[in-house]
Design a protein around this motif. Structure first.
Motif, PDB file in Angstrom:
ATOM      1  N   UNK A 236      38.687  44.963  44.041  1.00 38.40           N
ATOM      2  CA  UNK A 236      37.524  44.093  44.059  1.00 38.40           C
ATOM      3  C   UNK A 236      36.493  44.480  43.017  1.00 38.40           C
ATOM      4  N   UNK A 237      35.624  43.529  42.702  1.00 39.82           N
ATOM      5  CA  UNK A 237      34.563  43.753  41.722  1.00 39.82           C
ATOM      6  C   UNK A 237      33.223  43.439  42.382  1.00 39.82           C
ATOM      7  N   UNK A 238      32.206  44.192  42.017  1.00 38.92           N
ATOM      8  CA  UNK A 238      30.887  44.033  42.626  1.00 38.92           C
ATOM      9  C   UNK A 238      30.289  42.674  42.295  1.00 38.92           C
ATOM     10  N   UNK A 239      29.804  41.986  43.331  1.00 38.53           N
ATOM     11  CA  UNK A 239      29.093  40.728  43.150  1.00 38.53           C
ATOM     12  C   UNK A 239      27.773  40.838  43.908  1.00 38.53           C
ATOM     13  N   UNK A 240      26.692  41.024  43.170  1.00 35.29           N
ATOM     14  CA  UNK A 240      25.401  41.217  43.821  1.00 35.29           C
ATOM     15  C   UNK A 240      25.358  42.536  44.559  1.00 35.29           C
ATOM     16  N   UNK A 241      24.606  42.566  45.656  1.00 35.35           N
ATOM     17  CA  UNK A 241      24.458  43.781  46.446  1.00 35.35           C
ATOM     18  C   UNK A 241      25.379  43.755  47.660  1.00 35.35           C
ATOM     19  N   UNK A 242      25.997  44.917  47.972  1.00 33.73           N
ATOM     20  CA  UNK A 242      26.792  45.091  49.195  1.00 33.73           C
ATOM     21  C   UNK A 242      27.924  44.077  49.322  1.00 33.73           C
ATOM     22  N   UNK A 243      28.531  43.697  48.209  1.00 35.22           N
ATOM     23  CA  UNK A 243      29.594  42.709  48.313  1.00 35.22           C
ATOM     24  C   UNK A 243      30.613  42.892  47.190  1.00 35.22           C
ATOM     25  N   UNK A 244      31.872  42.676  47.538  1.00 32.75           N
ATOM     26  CA  UNK A 244      32.959  42.726  46.565  1.00 32.75           C
ATOM     27  C   UNK A 244      33.735  41.419  46.618  1.00 32.75           C
ATOM     28  N   UNK A 245      34.254  40.996  45.481  1.00 34.44           N
ATOM     29  CA  UNK A 245      35.151  39.844  45.441  1.00 34.44           C
ATOM     30  C   UNK A 245      36.404  40.232  44.663  1.00 34.44           C
ATOM     31  N   UNK A 246      37.499  39.559  44.960  1.00 34.57           N
ATOM     32  CA  UNK A 246      38.767  39.825  44.284  1.00 34.57           C
ATOM     33  C   UNK A 246      39.100  38.640  43.394  1.00 34.57           C
ATOM     34  N   UNK A 247      39.241  38.904  42.105  1.00 38.43           N
ATOM     35  CA  UNK A 247      39.661  37.883  41.145  1.00 38.43           C
ATOM     36  C   UNK A 247      41.174  37.965  41.020  1.00 38.43           C
ATOM     37  N   UNK A 248      41.880  36.968  41.530  1.00 36.18           N
ATOM     38  CA  UNK A 248      43.337  36.996  41.550  1.00 36.18           C
ATOM     39  C   UNK A 248      43.946  37.008  40.144  1.00 36.18           C
ATOM     40  N   UNK A 249      43.150  36.640  39.136  1.00 31.11           N
ATOM     41  CA  UNK A 249      43.654  36.714  37.759  1.00 31.11           C
ATOM     42  C   UNK A 249      43.899  38.150  37.319  1.00 31.11           C
ATOM     43  N   UNK A 250      43.255  39.099  37.995  1.00 30.04           N
ATOM     44  CA  UNK A 250      43.378  40.492  37.566  1.00 30.04           C
ATOM     45  C   UNK A 250      44.803  41.021  37.726  1.00 30.04           C
ATOM     46  N   UNK A 251      45.559  40.486  38.677  1.00 27.17           N
ATOM     47  CA  UNK A 251      46.913  41.002  38.886  1.00 27.17           C
ATOM     48  C   UNK A 251      47.835  40.707  37.702  1.00 27.17           C
ATOM     49  N   UNK A 252      47.975  39.455  37.272  1.00 24.90           N
ATOM     50  CA  UNK A 252      48.823  39.239  36.100  1.00 24.90           C
ATOM     51  C   UNK A 252      48.261  39.867  34.828  1.00 24.90           C
ATOM     52  N   UNK A 253      46.942  39.953  34.712  1.00 22.44           N
ATOM     53  CA  UNK A 253      46.361  40.581  33.520  1.00 22.44           C
ATOM     54  C   UNK A 253      46.758  42.046  33.458  1.00 22.44           C
TER      55      UNK A 253
END
Length: 278
Positions: free
Chosen positions: A166-183
């Motif tokens: 996951x990557x930090x989005x704002x405070x106290x939150x992570x999101x997963x960019x599914x593009x990161x896997x094939x990259x």
């Protein structure tokens, strides 16, 4: 995709591999029990299994939080689990001077996300000749991990994998960019999804992190369809009693269903990929 060697196992991408266990080494008996249950679950699904638990959690939110038994005692416990279960083991290292000692027991040296750009640490891990798993920093784009790969391979070690958490989005939150896997997979090395840290809310409870366990299955299934080779999970028989990261750990009773779905989705994804490239 390169095959990697982990103990006496060769992970060649033919099956989803699983790295799972409690966040940190707790009571040795309970830690072993969790590993034994995970081995049983993975064996029933035909999935390669690697036991995970940290001997030291050096990045806890508070100085008073439980960190684990430490390097010496932790490695003794991990060596016992490795011998009892006859499975490879993985744990984090935090400083370059830990690498050589840890490599005497560990089959995979794991680099925590916050430390993924520390050149001395990466090189020390690489020079042991053991498999190195690097977690992508919450502050990095997936393409930036190519520099991390180069820091390891220039030492002559190509036995490595990369993990998305996951990557930090704002405070106290992570999101997963599914593009990161094939990259990241385009670099030629296996890619792993950290299904439990990705639902963490860092520092979300003041002196400790919180989490959203209810979304682990959703993200894990999506990752399986996005092109991953392995999954990393922190699991516990009773997360409410866990000494670290309880809110984002998966109940042992929930693991089999999630892994079964992931394996089935990944099989479809692989077949679809073969059809497109043939």
């Amino acid at each position: 995709m390169k095959s990697i060697h982990v103990g006496n196992q060769v992970l060649d991408g033919s099956h989803l591999f699983v790295m799972a266990g409690p966040c940190v080494i707790e009571d040795p008996g309970r830690t072993l029990y969790i590993g034994r249950e995970m081995k049983r679950i993975c064996a029933s699904l035909g999935l390669p299994y690697v036991f995970k638990a940290s001997f030291d959690k050096a990045n806890r939110s508070s100085y008073s939080s439980y960190r684990g038994p430490g390097l010496e005692e932790g490695l003794k416990i991990l060596a016992h689990i490795k011998a009892e279960l006859q499975v490879p083991v993985v744990s984090d290292i935090h400083t370059a001077d830990q690498a050589e000692k840890a490599a005497e027991v560990l089959d995979i040296l794991q680099i925590p996300a916050f430390l993924c750009r520390q050149t001395d640490l990466l090189e020390a891990a690489a020079e042991t000749g053991k498999c190195v798993n690097v977690k992508k920093g919450q502050f990095l784009a997936p393409e930036d991990m190519k520099n991390v790969v180069d820091k390891i391979t220039h030492c002559g070690n190509e036995n490595l994998m990369l993990t998305e958490r996951g990557v930090t989005l704002g405070y106290h939150n992570l999101v997963v960019d599914m593009r990161s896997f094939p990259i990241m997979r385009s670099f030629g090395y296996p890619v792993v999804f950290d299904a439990t840290h990705s639902v963490q809310l860092p520092g979300g409870s003041g002196t400790k992190s919180s989490g959203q366990r209810q979304f682990i299955g959703n993200l894990a299934r999506a990752a399986a369809g996005s092109g991953i080779d392995g999954v990393f999970m922190e699991v516990h028989d009773n997360p409410a009693e866990a000494l670290s990261d309880g809110p984002n750990m998966l109940y042992l009773t929930q693991v089999e269903g999630v892994l079964r779905d992931m394996a089935a989705i990944r099989a479809i994804q692989l077949k679809s990929t073969e059809t497109v490239t043939s």
